[in-house]
Scaffold this motif. Structure first.
Motif, PDB file in Angstrom:
ATOM      1  N   ASP A  70     -17.709 -14.892 -37.841  1.00  0.00           N
ATOM      2  CA  ASP A  70     -17.883 -14.924 -36.380  1.00  0.00           C
ATOM      3  C   ASP A  70     -17.016 -16.006 -35.733  1.00  0.00           C
ATOM      4  N   ASP A  71     -16.845 -17.148 -36.431  1.00  0.00           N
ATOM      5  CA  ASP A  71     -15.921 -18.178 -35.914  1.00  0.00           C
ATOM      6  C   ASP A  71     -14.522 -17.569 -35.765  1.00  0.00           C
ATOM      7  N   ALA A  72     -14.083 -16.890 -36.821  1.00  0.00           N
ATOM      8  CA  ALA A  72     -12.722 -16.331 -36.812  1.00  0.00           C
ATOM      9  C   ALA A  72     -12.585 -15.249 -35.737  1.00  0.00           C
ATOM     10  N   ARG A  73     -13.642 -14.459 -35.608  1.00  0.00           N
ATOM     11  CA  ARG A  73     -13.629 -13.388 -34.601  1.00  0.00           C
ATOM     12  C   ARG A  73     -13.543 -13.993 -33.194  1.00  0.00           C
ATOM     13  N   ALA A  74     -14.318 -15.051 -32.959  1.00  0.00           N
ATOM     14  CA  ALA A  74     -14.314 -15.705 -31.638  1.00  0.00           C
ATOM     15  C   ALA A  74     -12.962 -16.354 -31.363  1.00  0.00           C
ATOM     16  N   LEU A  75     -12.353 -16.915 -32.388  1.00  0.00           N
ATOM     17  CA  LEU A  75     -11.036 -17.546 -32.202  1.00  0.00           C
ATOM     18  C   LEU A  75     -10.005 -16.492 -31.790  1.00  0.00           C
ATOM     19  N   ALA A  76     -10.018 -15.350 -32.489  1.00  0.00           N
ATOM     20  CA  ALA A  76      -9.056 -14.296 -32.165  1.00  0.00           C
ATOM     21  C   ALA A  76      -9.322 -13.749 -30.759  1.00  0.00           C
ATOM     22  N   ALA A  77     -10.606 -13.585 -30.411  1.00  0.00           N
ATOM     23  CA  ALA A  77     -10.933 -13.062 -29.072  1.00  0.00           C
ATOM     24  C   ALA A  77     -10.429 -14.028 -28.001  1.00  0.00           C
ATOM     25  N   ALA A  78     -10.597 -15.331 -28.232  1.00  0.00           N
ATOM     26  CA  ALA A  78     -10.157 -16.317 -27.240  1.00  0.00           C
ATOM     27  C   ALA A  78      -8.629 -16.309 -27.121  1.00  0.00           C
ATOM     28  N   LEU A  79      -7.944 -16.266 -28.257  1.00  0.00           N
ATOM     29  CA  LEU A  79      -6.467 -16.276 -28.215  1.00  0.00           C
ATOM     30  C   LEU A  79      -5.929 -14.992 -27.585  1.00  0.00           C
ATOM     31  N   ALA A  80      -6.664 -13.884 -27.778  1.00  0.00           N
ATOM     32  CA  ALA A  80      -6.194 -12.610 -27.217  1.00  0.00           C
ATOM     33  C   ALA A  80      -6.384 -12.569 -25.703  1.00  0.00           C
ATOM     34  N   ARG A 110      -4.528  -9.203 -36.586  1.00  0.00           N
ATOM     35  CA  ARG A 110      -4.817  -8.015 -35.776  1.00  0.00           C
ATOM     36  C   ARG A 110      -4.426  -8.199 -34.313  1.00  0.00           C
ATOM     37  N   ILE A 111      -4.285  -9.461 -33.871  1.00  0.00           N
ATOM     38  CA  ILE A 111      -3.827  -9.653 -32.486  1.00  0.00           C
ATOM     39  C   ILE A 111      -2.363 -10.116 -32.473  1.00  0.00           C
ATOM     40  N   GLY A 112      -1.684  -9.902 -33.597  1.00  0.00           N
ATOM     41  CA  GLY A 112      -0.233 -10.077 -33.603  1.00  0.00           C
ATOM     42  C   GLY A 112       0.291 -11.439 -34.047  1.00  0.00           C
ATOM     43  N   TRP A 113      -0.566 -12.290 -34.549  1.00  0.00           N
ATOM     44  CA  TRP A 113      -0.082 -13.590 -35.017  1.00  0.00           C
ATOM     45  C   TRP A 113       0.438 -13.481 -36.462  1.00  0.00           C
ATOM     46  N   ASP A 114       1.396 -14.330 -36.789  1.00  0.00           N
ATOM     47  CA  ASP A 114       1.818 -14.469 -38.194  1.00  0.00           C
ATOM     48  C   ASP A 114       0.957 -15.563 -38.798  1.00  0.00           C
ATOM     49  N   ARG A 170      -6.149 -23.386 -23.513  1.00  0.00           N
ATOM     50  CA  ARG A 170      -7.336 -22.812 -22.843  1.00  0.00           C
ATOM     51  C   ARG A 170      -8.132 -21.940 -23.813  1.00  0.00           C
ATOM     52  N   ALA A 171      -7.389 -21.177 -24.590  1.00  0.00           N
ATOM     53  CA  ALA A 171      -8.062 -20.305 -25.565  1.00  0.00           C
ATOM     54  C   ALA A 171      -8.872 -21.146 -26.546  1.00  0.00           C
ATOM     55  N   LEU A 172      -8.277 -22.252 -26.989  1.00  0.00           N
ATOM     56  CA  LEU A 172      -8.989 -23.088 -27.964  1.00  0.00           C
ATOM     57  C   LEU A 172     -10.215 -23.735 -27.328  1.00  0.00           C
ATOM     58  N   ALA A 173     -10.094 -24.090 -26.049  1.00  0.00           N
ATOM     59  CA  ALA A 173     -11.264 -24.663 -25.356  1.00  0.00           C
ATOM     60  C   ALA A 173     -12.384 -23.628 -25.305  1.00  0.00           C
ATOM     61  N   GLN A 174     -12.006 -22.366 -25.069  1.00  0.00           N
ATOM     62  CA  GLN A 174     -13.024 -21.310 -25.050  1.00  0.00           C
ATOM     63  C   GLN A 174     -13.676 -21.154 -26.430  1.00  0.00           C
ATOM     64  N   TYR A 175     -12.833 -21.185 -27.473  1.00  0.00           N
ATOM     65  CA  TYR A 175     -13.349 -21.068 -28.849  1.00  0.00           C
ATOM     66  C   TYR A 175     -14.428 -22.138 -29.092  1.00  0.00           C
ATOM     67  N   GLN A 176     -14.104 -23.354 -28.730  1.00  0.00           N
ATOM     68  CA  GLN A 176     -15.068 -24.437 -28.971  1.00  0.00           C
ATOM     69  C   GLN A 176     -16.328 -24.269 -28.117  1.00  0.00           C
ATOM     70  N   ALA A 177     -16.128 -23.885 -26.844  1.00  0.00           N
ATOM     71  CA  ALA A 177     -17.283 -23.749 -25.944  1.00  0.00           C
ATOM     72  C   ALA A 177     -18.240 -22.671 -26.444  1.00  0.00           C
TER      73      ALA A 177
END
Ligand SMILES: Cc1cc2nc3c(=O)[nH]c(=O)nc-3n(C[C@H](O)[C@H](O)[C@H](O)COP(=O)(O)OP(=O)(O)OC[C@H]3O[C@@H](n4cnc5c(N)ncnc54)[C@H](O)[C@@H]3O)c2cc1C
Length: 391
Positions: free
Chosen positions: A313-323, A12-16, A330-337
């Motif tokens: 929710d993990d998956a949702r947070a990962l997509a939100a961070a990458l978006a 949904r955020i454009g990744w393959d 940085r996005a991955l650091a946010q996901y973990q935090a």
């Protein structure tokens, strides 16, 4: 579930995204019931999977005694669904050409920007990111964090989901419509209705999810993990290989201990199987461009029935961070935090509820919680209730 949730959200955020499942055949017919929570419904909607024909809404919780008499009754609407239904909804949210059966992850190599993933048979793929959504015994985690190991809780469950049509009329009338608790000392028996095969929601075609918690130390569990052919398994035994003498003693104990309707339910399960209860929570979820998600990252004891909601929710947070970051690291650091502390909280909450079984009560707080939960009304208030994270 985790892999599919991740694929649905990231698309949904454009990744393959491609999902690689080690099973060579479609994962269908797993009879497990799944309690739902607002977080799960929201994740299903936002991922695009949706919630159509999700399951059965029970209206009340009841507790019964050994004779089957109702000793507590609490209005408590909740949707109960099944593993099969969730898997189907999520599978439909990911294009068939991006879902690959029969690919067994072996190892990943990364150079800071890119990951090469090796699968069985010498197959390999390149990716910007590898998401280990491969469950509590994750092979991805075994590679990046081999020291993180699930911990046995000291109890296990027998379970199964017989067909509504096979149950005695008295069972259908007394317990089938409800979320039911029977709570003798150091045991829990829990039941609720779920859809039948192929998500059949019609009365007469549904199933009843049966769970019986039993205390057993590691040596007992090891003995149970010797299968019908004398082979020792590490963690659990595939249902068709569970020893007949174990099932025979289960049924004999049930005769002595269970209320008539739960005894009838257990007898109608074609192949009861057991699941040992483990938990753990990895403080680190990101290892360069390899990340952990769902049960691979943390798994709580199932008293809240929240594992799939957490995966969503993990998956949702990962997509939100990458978006919200151009920089993937940085996005991955946010996901973990964001997610690691929540995973720890969920795991600790599972341990609290697990004190009901009286195993390994170490602190005054454990013992106080154990005392609170000896009242079946407290169990009805706490087990698998929605919004426990907010409470
Ligand atoms: C008794 C019990 C009751 C539960 N009740 C509930 C409930 O009511 N509600 C709820 O929300 N949750 C519940 N849960 C938790 C829920 O089942 C899990 O949290 C959920 O299944 C986790 O999903 P997952 O995708 O992370 O892991 P899994 O469901 O374990 O899926 C991992 C997938 O990865 C695949 N895989 C593994 N290794 C490899 C490899 N090397 N290569 C490729 N693929 C691989 C597996 O085949 C599998 O398909 C319960 C759990 C238990 C044990």
């Amino acid at each position: 579930m985790s892999g599919l949730f991740a694929a649905a959200f990231l698309r949904r955020i454009g990744w393959d995204v491609d999902v690689y499942e080690r099973s060579p055949v479609e994962l269908v017919g797993r009879g497990a019931g799944i309690t739902t929570h607002p977080e799960l419904l929201e994740a299903l909607e936002l991922s695009g999977a949706g919630t159509r024909d999700l399951g059965i809404t029970v209206k009340r919780r009841i507790a019964i005694d050994r004779k089957g008499r109702v000793i507590a009754d609490k209005p408590f609407p909740q949707i109960l669904t099944s593993w099969d239904r969730l898997q189907r909804l999520l599978r439909d949210a990911v294009p068939a050409e991006n879902y690959h059966l029969g690919w067994n992850f072996e190892r990943a190599e990364q150079d800071g920007r890119e990951v090469v993933v090796h699968f069985n048979g010498g197959q390999r793929e390149r990716a910007d990111l590898v998401i280990g959504g491969d469950g509590i015994r994750s092979g991805v985690r075994a590679q990046v964090a081999p020291h993180i190991q699930p911990i046995y809780a000291g109890y296990y469950i027998w379970r199964g989901a017989p067909n509504e049509a096979d149950l005695a009329p008295a069972t259908r009338e007394s317990i089938f419509p409800h979320f039911v608790f029977y709570l003798p000392e150091r045991q829990q028996v829990i039941g609720y209705p779920i859809a039948g095969l192929d998500n059949d929601l019609r009365p007469g075609h549904r199933r009843y999810n049966f769970i019986w918690y039993r205390v057993g130390d590691a040596a007992t569990l090891r003995g149970m993990c010797v299968d019908e052919n004398g082979h020792q398994h590490d963690y659990s035994v595939p249902p068709p290989l569970i020893r007949k003498d174990l099932v025979a003693s289960l049924l004999a104990e049930a005769e002595r201990e269970l209320p008539p309707a739960f005894l009838d339910t257990l007898r109608k399960i074609e192949r009861p199987f057991f699941t040992p209860i483990y938990d753990f929570s990895s403080p680190q979820m990101v290892f360069g461009r390899v990340i952990l998600l769902g049960d691979a990252a943390s798994s709580a004891r199932p008293h809240m029935g929240f594992g799939v909601a957490k995966a969503g929710d993990d998956a949702r947070a990962l997509a939100a961070a990458l978006a919200s970051h151009d920089d993937v690291d940085r996005a991955l650091a946010q996901y973990q935090a964001v997610r690691a502390p929540i995973a720890e909280r969920i795991m600790q909450h599972g341990r609290k509820l697990g004190t009901h079984l009286g195993v390994d009560l170490k602190t005054d707080e454990d013992r106080a919680m154990w005392r609170t939960l000896q009242d079946y009304r407290a169990m009805m208030d706490w087990i698998a209730v929605p919004n426990f994270l907010a409470a």
